[in-house]
Write a protein that holds these residues in place. Structure first.
Motif, short mmCIF file in Angstrom:
data_model
loop_
_atom_site.label_atom_id
_atom_site.label_comp_id
_atom_site.label_asym_id
_atom_site.label_seq_id
_atom_site.Cartn_x
_atom_site.Cartn_y
_atom_site.Cartn_z
N PRO A 142 0.78 -1.10 0.08
CA PRO A 142 -0.05 -0.02 0.17
C PRO A 142 0.89 1.11 -0.05
N ALA A 143 0.28 2.46 -0.44
CA ALA A 143 0.90 3.64 -0.62
C ALA A 143 1.86 3.98 0.69
N GLY A 144 1.46 3.80 1.67
CA GLY A 144 1.94 4.02 3.15
C GLY A 144 3.35 3.11 3.37
N GLY A 145 3.42 2.12 2.81
CA GLY A 145 4.34 1.35 2.98
C GLY A 145 4.04 0.20 4.16
N THR A 146 5.19 -0.24 5.06
CA THR A 146 4.59 -0.84 6.07
C THR A 146 5.96 -0.98 6.98
N THR A 147 5.80 -1.22 8.23
CA THR A 147 6.76 -1.39 9.24
C THR A 147 6.83 -3.01 9.81
N ILE A 148 8.01 -3.61 9.98
CA ILE A 148 8.01 -4.92 10.16
C ILE A 148 9.01 -4.88 11.38
N ASP A 149 8.45 -5.55 12.61
CA ASP A 149 9.14 -5.69 13.80
C ASP A 149 9.66 -7.57 13.52
N ALA A 150 10.98 -7.65 13.44
CA ALA A 150 11.58 -8.91 12.98
C ALA A 150 12.14 -9.68 14.21
N GLY A 151 11.69 -9.03 15.55
CA GLY A 151 12.09 -9.57 16.74
C GLY A 151 13.71 -9.63 17.15
N GLY A 152 13.72 -10.63 17.98
CA GLY A 152 15.30 -10.66 18.31
C GLY A 152 15.89 -11.96 17.74
N ALA A 153 16.24 -11.82 16.60
CA ALA A 153 16.77 -12.78 15.86
C ALA A 153 18.22 -13.16 15.85
N TYR A 154 18.39 -14.35 15.75
CA TYR A 154 19.86 -14.68 15.66
C TYR A 154 20.51 -14.53 14.39
N VAL A 155 21.87 -13.93 14.41
CA VAL A 155 22.58 -13.63 13.23
C VAL A 155 23.80 -14.08 13.28
N PHE A 156 24.70 -14.22 12.26
CA PHE A 156 25.98 -14.68 12.06
C PHE A 156 27.11 -13.61 11.70
N ARG A 157 28.13 -13.65 12.29
CA ARG A 157 29.33 -12.74 11.48
C ARG A 157 30.56 -13.65 11.90
N ARG A 158 31.39 -13.78 10.81
CA ARG A 158 32.58 -14.71 11.04
C ARG A 158 33.52 -13.99 11.57
N GLU A 159 33.50 -13.52 12.85
CA GLU A 159 34.51 -12.57 13.60
C GLU A 159 35.13 -13.30 14.85
N PRO A 160 35.80 -14.38 14.81
CA PRO A 160 36.20 -14.86 16.21
C PRO A 160 37.09 -13.86 17.02
N ALA A 161 36.69 -13.74 18.11
CA ALA A 161 37.35 -12.60 18.93
C ALA A 161 37.29 -13.00 20.45
#
Lengths: 310, 310
Positions: A142-161
């Protein structure tokens, strides 16, 4: 193997303290930790505080597993921008004889990679990625677009530290706005200010600054400079255990990037832009534990009231 | 590429209905779906019902990300038993020139697998795997052992399928008992009966039977037969959309398998065994939607009271 970033400043001692108090648990690999119930309680309470701050958005709540179709990652250009951070899923695709040889090598902790083939799946690199594809698949907005709440989701970054604030797998509390450029830019700016306010309410010394993504290599430096010049990314930082403050939230205006990658359209034919924001929930939990102490029962009443009220 | 299992019976139509009602969302790959808020609400409510049923266990709550050290997977023998189900994480480890070539191939959706190297991480294949390692790392257990609630954790199975009940990434609500053999076996049997009772309370036609794991290949058939003969695994099934009932919970007595893999010890020197149980939260959610209809507002009052009470 990705370079391991050793701990600096108070990072190593803080991580030891977290292990000792059972807040985090060792898993034998840096940046992948188990969590005790106290750590998870604080993380979930802060997440709920963000939910309350987001109420006026009247967003639609969607959730996604931490896997993405490889085809979609390829379509966004992520493999070019962030090759060093991406994780791809491989799996076995051989004969019974291959399986025996693979198992024997694995049991000896030898190299069994030759029996693994690339699948059509990758790890989600940022919690907003699955959202664009799902919204595009639904058809014009719709013309007003949308807003999505994707919650607290697990994501990956290959950065061992060695820094407990730099995890390879962590929860991003992510929200996405898709709509007309002005509305999207305004939403991003509103949230930048709102985030500072929320973090200060729980006693964190939050600051905001223009930032850039960690684009790869020499061409990446130009992309980063351009992103800064256009103020497309802001980060909110707090002190944790590093010599300098750590980014715990980011506010990103993508202009037409994801709209073009995924073919997102407005029903009235107008141009759509996207923006997203993400709170790094583990980093904020670590910031709270560092600032107020390792026992949340002893935290200042005002902070406890914000988190455990309701 | 793993063989795709086409839908049979009412599976395809049920999946279409779930998409149409926004309960699940397409992601462009089978068995990896987004979830609408209604689906997630049912899943979380059933999870909470399990928590209430588990209160007398007085378990310790621990949580783990969906990644495991590859070394630990190798130590359990999983690569030999279930090579077809495992997912391994690969990542980029090349030069700037390699990155350019990789990005160009990815942008064309061509094969860029040669630039990806095996990392020290794999996807968690069952929610109990990270628990054994974490418990072993703490040192010897008190004589009574321990009970761990690992929550509803994402796990991976490389099984692309048209049946919505066969996901590649799904939540297992998992609990683990470690202790003396008799106590562990009794706990497993108590939960088998408790699970049937919980599922029947929400109107599901739950049955229980001796079962076996999907061990790979010809040697796997002998392992499975042995597992059945010793009644090491029970599964609870309910009707969903397949021609035969679907397993939605399993109750597994591992004897000394994981204790030996990870070096778990009792402080008094006695022999420790382990057992675990897992509820497949998405399958149970699907079973509820299939049995009571796609609108939870219209479900029988007795079922709603069980799930939404408190």
């Amino acid at each position: 193997m990705a370079d391991f970033r050793p701990a600096i400043g108070d990072e190593a001692q803080f991580l030891e303290d977290l292990f000792e108090h059972g807040l985090l648990l060792r898993t034998g690999t840096p940046g992948v930790y188990g969590r005790g119930s106290l750590f998870e309680d604080v993380r979930e309470r802060f997440d709920a505080l963000v939910t309350r701050a987001a109420a006026s958005d009247e967003s639609e709540s969607l959730r996604f597993p931490p896997l993405l179709a490889r085809h979609h990652l390829e379509a966004t250009g992520y493999v070019g921008y962030f090759p060093h951070l991406a994780g791809t899923i491989f799996a076995f695709d051989g004969s019974e004889g291959d399986a025996v040889e693979q198992a024997e090598r694995a049991a000896r902790h030898d190299d069994w990679s030759e029996y693994q083939s690339m699948t059509d799946l990758v790890l989600v690199p940022a919690a907003c990625y699955p959202v664009y594809q799902a919204i595009a698949a639904r058809g014009p907005l719709p013309a007003g677009g949308t807003t999505i709440d994707a919650g607290g989701a697990y994501v990956f970054r290959r950065e061992p530290a060695g820094d407990p604030a730099r995890l390879q797998m962590f929860h991003q509390r992510e929200m996405v706005r898709i709509g007309k450029p002005d509305a999207v830019a305004a939403w991003r700016d509103t949230w930048r200010d709102r985030a500072i306010e929320v973090l200060r309410r729980v006693g964190l010394d939050a600051d905001v600054d223009v930032a850039s993504d960690p684009f790869f290599g020499r061409p990446g430096r130009m992309l980063a400079a351009n992103q800064r010049a256009q103020e497309l990314k802001f980060e909110v930082t707090i002190p944790i255990a590093s010599p300098v403050p750590t980014a715990v939230a980011s506010f990103n205006y993508h202009q037409e990037h994801f709209v073009q990658s995924f073919g997102i359209e407005l029903a009235d034919g107008g141009v759509a832009h996207t923006a997203c924001l993400g709170f790094g929930l583990e980093r904020i939990t670590l910031g709270l534990l560092r600032k107020h102490g390792l026992d949340p029962q002893q935290w200042p009443t005002a902070v406890r009231d914000e988190l455990w009220a309701l």
